[in-house]
Design a protein around this motif. Structure first.
Motif, PDB file in Angstrom:
ATOM      1  N   UNK A  22      11.422  67.693  38.100  1.00 32.46           N
ATOM      2  CA  UNK A  22      10.255  67.374  37.202  1.00 32.46           C
ATOM      3  C   UNK A  22       9.967  65.717  38.454  1.00 32.46           C
ATOM      4  N   UNK A  23      11.041  65.226  38.091  1.00 32.16           N
ATOM      5  CA  UNK A  23      11.561  64.048  39.025  1.00 32.16           C
ATOM      6  C   UNK A  23      10.299  63.711  40.138  1.00 32.16           C
ATOM      7  N   UNK A  26       6.497  64.474  39.089  1.00 28.40           N
ATOM      8  CA  UNK A  26       5.961  63.531  38.509  1.00 28.40           C
ATOM      9  C   UNK A  26       5.860  61.561  39.208  1.00 28.40           C
ATOM     10  N   UNK A  27       6.886  61.719  39.897  1.00 29.83           N
ATOM     11  CA  UNK A  27       7.212  60.485  40.153  1.00 29.83           C
ATOM     12  C   UNK A  27       7.931  60.402  42.316  1.00 29.83           C
TER      13      UNK A  27
END
Lengths: 431, 275
Positions: A22-23, A26-27
């Motif tokens: 996820x990191x 999305x980042x």
């Protein structure tokens, strides 16, 4: 035992994986993309630049909406024309035919060409992915050159009244040349432009001024408050709650609140400041550059000093009181105790608090966006505000992304410096 | 340094609390003034002689303020629940299990929490636009992961580390698998830490401004901070309504802070103090 270790390790990776993915998605991926965007002349309001093109491409929808009709119309003209015009038109027709064949020589292009043609024949709209096809640079340049010549010839002939369907032909020729999409890759041009742009340097300067002044005031005041309230007293919980409220309220809302208090006509804080002589008259706070910067810093100090005090207070409470007792038995003064015991033992707390506050201040957006909008005359415009304006007011995503990358690099440099001082303390396994 | 506080100390304390609370106090007093007393000479009177709730009524009647509150609640709640859930597993592994690359992962988490939002906004904006997620709850929940997830992991790791390691050893002796240990031993003990983390993540999501400003621009999907900030028109600023709205969003925060101040403080300071 070894097997157990192995299965524990496997379990750990399985547990960590969703968060890491996820990191990453999305980042980290967006930051990489921001950098990629910054290499293009990427503008949302300009159809030819609203996506990223490394190579020449062709909009097959536009191409096929013009090419067959242009050829048809040319054919009719050739049949009717005489003499020199007939030759000119015939040669034009031939050249267009050649370029069309050149484009279709590529297998992938030919396949898409057919696909889009079928879709258009069924009166449907082809999707973005299907209709845009990248073409060979040579073919693209040949097409561009041919279209330039074609437009020129048709325009001259039309002006001389030698064409039956002159306007239709020139219109179709224009449509056809609009099908060519030039690459909008500009490399580091945005960075080069911005590094010579006074507005960027001004924004960087404003950001630095804001960060350095507000963080230093917050540190000194925060430390003083922490030292003062580091004792047992009645109503401790209430004070702690009071301290938390400015921190907990949305920055945008508190900025608006301060805007009301600073108001040049009706603002109570502006009035009190004018009464005690900090400013000459009430309107100075939000209408002059220095006044606005002061106002912004003051609001930030109000909102985050309590938070700073809280972090430092927690650090102070870990210092054993026996140290101070021993020091006072040895005859150390209060000041000596502060310099020799408090400061060294508080060092890592101070650095951590400073790190987070410096980064927060450097990224400041909400407070300034709502309170001053970067004004008056860009005097409080920070780098994040500038990047936002370029992206969303000028819809220049390429340039805005370049500015965003500059913010990112600054933040990375600041954190590296702090972490050098902190060492690995921050992420080490504390047991 | 545990000394007894003298009377001078309480004076200082009172002044400090008053200064910190003054803006709120003034906003509260302004919110019950009639419109005419917000401007001109009377603007500087502390107490109005004609208190009215007109501004409060207007906030709900003339603005979709209830909708803003609902949007913020939904978005912040879903963001909190899902990020804390995902983070709890990762934090357990980082804090309690033995594997390679642990400090690298924690380093990544920490660096990502320092990312400036502006550096991710353009690709994220293009992403939500492409998938038609602008003006939707999901359109903010996905971007909010960027700060909520690293924050959750970071806080939870510090909480998980505080749980005594002997417990795991004992569970292992009794033949429990690591996953059983997690659900039966660690998780129940970590509830206070998870709760604290949730409060902090919720506040962060509730207060977020930049993503909300760019992604959810339709009235029906605005969140509270953007909604209030956009009360100001081109030429006039409705200070009465703004004051009332500010009071309305501050009161639940004050209650929350009063109830949970100990937890919030422990969460805020957990990452920064060596024990």
């Amino acid at each position: 035992m070894k097997n157990e270790k192995k299965s524990e390790r496997r379990l750990a990776y399985i547990l960590v994986a969703p968060s890491l993915l996820l990191i990453l998605a999305v980042a980290i991926w967006p930051v990489i993309q921001s950098f990629y965007f910054s290499l293009f002349d990427y503008r949302l309001n300009n159809p030819a630049k609203s996506s990223l093109h490394l190579d020449y491409s062709l909009n097959l929808e536009r191409y096929l909406e013009s090419y067959p009709f242009l050829m048809n119309a040319l054919k009719q003209e050739v049949a009717q024309a005489t003499g020199e015009e007939k030759e000119q038109l015939a040669s034009l027709q031939e050249r267009l035919q050649q370029v069309d064949e050149e484009i279709r020589a590529d297998e992938e292009v030919a396949k898409r060409y057919k696909q889009v043609d079928e879709i258009l024949n069924n009166f449907e709209v082809p999707s973005e992915e299907i209709k845009i096809v990248s073409i060979d640079e040579q073919a693209a340049q040949d097409l561009t050159k041919t279209m330039q010549d074609a437009k020129q010839t048709l325009k001259t002939l039309n002006e001389n009244g030698q064409l039956k369907q002159g306007d239709k032909l020139t219109g179709l020729a224009n449509g056809l040349s609009g099908a060519i999409i030039e690459p909008n890759f500009v490399g580091l041009a945005h960075y080069k432009n911005y590094f010579t742009d006074a507005r960027l340097w001004k924004a960087l300067w404003n950001t630095t001024v804001f960060t350095v002044i507000s963080v230093s005031i917050e540190l000194v005041l925060g430390l003083a408050i922490a030292l003062l309230i580091n004792k047992a007293f009645f109503g401790r919980g209430l004070v702690r709650a009071t301290i938390l409220i400015p921190w907990a309220i949305p920055t945008a809302v508190s900025a608006l609140m301060w805007k009301f208090l600073y108001d040049g006509q009706n603002g109570i804080v502006a009035k009190y400041f004018a009464d005690i002589g900090i400013i000459n008259n009430m309107s100075e706070l939000l209408t002059t550059g220095v006044g606005a910067m002061f106002a912004v810093i003051f609001s930030d100090v109000w909102k985050t000093t309590p938070y700073m005090a809280l972090l430092l207070l927690a650090g102070l409470q870990t210092i054993p009181s026996s140290l101070y007792e021993a020091a006072s038995i040895d005859g150390a003064t209060k000041w000596q105790q502060f310099v020799k015991i408090t400061l060294p033992l508080l060092k890592s707390s101070i650095l951590v608090a400073l790190l987070f506050r410096t980064l927060d201040a450097f990224r400041v957006f909400d407070l300034i966006f709502v309170l001053t909008g970067g004004g008056p005359a860009n005097s409080t415009e920070t780098i994040s505000i500038l990047a936002y304006k370029v992206m969303f007011s000028q819809t220049n995503f390429g340039g805005g992304s370049a500015l965003a990358v500059i913010v990112f690099i600054c933040v990375a440099i600041i954190s590296t410096i702090y972490i050098k001082f902190l060492g690995a303390d921050l992420i080490s396994d504390r047991k | 340094m545990q000394k007894k506080a003298g009377p001078l100390f309480y004076v200082f304390l009172f002044v400090f609390v008053f200064l910190v609370m003054f803006p709120f106090l003034w906003i509260l007093l302004s919110s019950i003034k009639p419109l005419s007393e917000l401007f001109g000479e009377e603007a500087f009177n502390w107490f109005t002689s004609h208190p009215t709730l007109k501004s409060y009524v207007s906030v709900f009647v003339n603005y979709p303020f209830l909708k803003y509150l609902w949007n913020s609640t939904v978005i912040a709640t879903i963001t909190t629940v899902y990020t804390v859930f995902v983070a709890a597993f990762a934090a357990y592994a980082i804090a309690r299990l033995d594997f390679k690359g642990k400090s690298v992962i924690l380093g990544i988490v920490l660096s990502v929490s320092m990312f400036p939002q502006i550096a991710t906004i353009s690709p994220i904006y293009m992403f939500v636009k492409k998938f038609g997620l602008t003006n939707s709850y999901l359109g903010l929940i996905i971007p909010y992961t960027t700060f909520a997830l690293p924050l959750s992991i970071w806080l939870l790791v510090t909480f998980f580390r505080k749980i005594p390691f002997d417990l795991e050893e004992a569970a292992k002796m009794d033949g429990a698998t690591p996953l059983q240990t997690y659900f039966k031993v660690i998780l129940p003990l970590a509830v206070p830490g998870i709760f604290t983390t949730s409060i902090l993540v919720f506040i962060a999501a509730w207060n977020e401004f930049l993503f909300a400003l760019t992604i959810n621009t339709a009235e029906n999907y605005k969140t509270v901070p953007v909604g209030i900030a956009m009360f100001q028109g081109q030429y006039t600023i409705p200070w009465g309504e703004i004051s009332a709205a500010t009071v309305i969003v501050t009161i639940p925060l004050v209650i929350m802070v009063l109830l949970f101040q100990r937890r919030i403080v422990s969460g805020l300071t957990s990452g920064s103090v060596k024990e």
